[in-house]
Design an enzyme around this catalytic site. Structure first.
Site, short mmCIF file in Angstrom:
data_model
loop_
_atom_site.label_atom_id
_atom_site.label_comp_id
_atom_site.label_asym_id
_atom_site.label_seq_id
_atom_site.Cartn_x
_atom_site.Cartn_y
_atom_site.Cartn_z
N GLU A 228 11.94 -37.09 -11.30
CA GLU A 228 11.36 -38.08 -10.00
C GLU A 228 12.59 -37.21 -9.18
OE1 GLU A 228 14.88 -38.73 -10.34
OE2 GLU A 228 14.97 -38.58 -12.67
N GLU B 208 15.53 -35.14 -12.16
CA GLU B 208 14.58 -33.59 -11.97
C GLU B 208 13.32 -33.54 -12.83
OE1 GLU B 208 16.60 -30.48 -10.66
OE2 GLU B 208 17.83 -31.33 -9.07
#
Length: 359
Positions: A173, A316
């Site tokens: 994300e 991430e």
């Protein structure tokens, strides 16, 4: 809503017979029983998911990108524009998740599910539902139907990846402020106090950390999320990135493919998915224990243990490649490690080891 309902209905238990078959193979490999620990458990669980004793994986990390209105409250040391910048950088191959994914030959799927910016980049999939959520410290982050739609985006993304041949999924994300939303989701679904689970995120001072805790408390008080309904929780104090990843976990279980949790934010998504259908837990592999203080509580609520603890908190999806490596190691064991018979180890020795396990 129909896609969500049908997907939840399609999720089935693991193949118990295949798990037992896998353990028979594992326990007959030329090693002391149980000596490869978690790697053995991973191999057996993978067999229960896929129905195969040995699996070859094509890997993809889905990165859901979205802004969060709660950033207005000063809960992050980073400006919200960083969401747009890093989302672009995922397509340039220069971020942490990019270099680690390349190391294990995993592809990335970058999704704009709610960034407060416009992209002209064919490498970013446009699934924008809102231009960032609203400020949950003042009102619900989004409408219930928007949360449902975000979940369904995640399901659709995984459905498409499976059609393309991917069979091992990671979750990542990008969204400034999303440790705040994740902490709020955990508080709502666990009844834990904000002081216990709210961390400093991307480098807050002690004073800013105290303020962040108060913001989470305020959001929960104002919105009164229904703790029995994960979608209501997501809509009121969650984020579009978390909702989209929740859909990824549902889609993976629906398609019988293993899926990996990265860190704190994707754990929040996994928790929501498991609350919607407890069977989803059996398809999930947590990669690492995030350094966020709420991470261990998140794992406890889901009922799983992370593979490693590297004191990481990047996000991430950067933890997923490490889990991919370990998962593939479990398949290397199943494929290439010799049995006791292959190694010409005498039957008496084999019997002694099995008796020791029984004790």
């Amino acid at each position: 809503m129909e896609l969500l309902k049908s997907s939840l209905h399609q999720i089935k238990p693991l193949y118990e017979d295949k798990i037992q078959e896998a353990w028979q193979r594992i326990d007959n490999l030329t090693k002391p029983i149980g000596s490869l620990g978690t790697i053995e458990k991973i191999a057996a669980k993978i067999s229960g998911i896929t129905g195969n004793l040995v699996n070859d994986f094509r890997k993809n990390i889905v990165i859901m990108c979205a802004d969060n209105g709660v950033v207005e409250e000063g809960v992050s040391a980073c400006p919200k524009e960083i969401t747009k910048i890093v989302t672009q950088n995922f397509t340039r191959g220069i971020t942490g998740v990019c270099v680690f994914a390349d190391m294990v030959q995993a592809d990335l799927t970058v999704v704009d599910i709610g960034v407060d910016a416009e992209f002209n980049n064919p490498k970013i999939i446009n699934k924008k539902i809102m231009w960032g959520t609203k400020n949950m410290a003042k009102e619900p982050a989004m409408e219930y139907k928007e949360a449902v739609r975000a979940i369904e985006v995640g399901i659709e993304i995984v459905d498409e990846l499976v059609k393309k041949g991917y069979n091992l999924i990671g979750t990542g994300e990008m969204g400034i402020g999303n440790t705040t939303t994740s902490a709020a989701v955990l508080c709502a679904l666990s009844n834990l106090e904000a002081e216990v689970v709210v961390g400093k995120g991307a480098g807050l001072t002690d004073e800013q950390h105290k303020h962040k805790i108060e913001v989470v408390k305020k959001a929960l008080y104002i919105n009164r999320p229904n703790t029995k309904d994960p979608i209501d929780v997501l809509s009121k104090v969650g984020g579009l990135d978390i909702a989209g990843l929740c859909g990824c976990f549902i889609g993976a279980a629906k398609n019988r493919v293993p899926i990996v949790i990265d860190g704190f934010i994707s754990s929040a998504a996994a928790l929501c998915a498991v609350r919607l259908n407890p069977l989803i837990k059996d398809y999930i592999f947590p990669s690492h224990l995030s350094a966020e203080p709420g991470a261990r509580y998140m794992m406890k609520e889901i009922g799983l243990e992370p593979m490693v603890n590297l004191n990481m908190r990047l996000g991430e999806g950067s933890g997923c490649p490490f889990a991919f490596f370990i998962i593939e190691a479990s398949q290397k064991m199943m494929r290439d490690m010799g049995s006791f018979e292959d190694a010409n180890i005498v039957n008496d020795f084999l019997i002694d080891i099995r008796e020791e396990k029984a004790i």
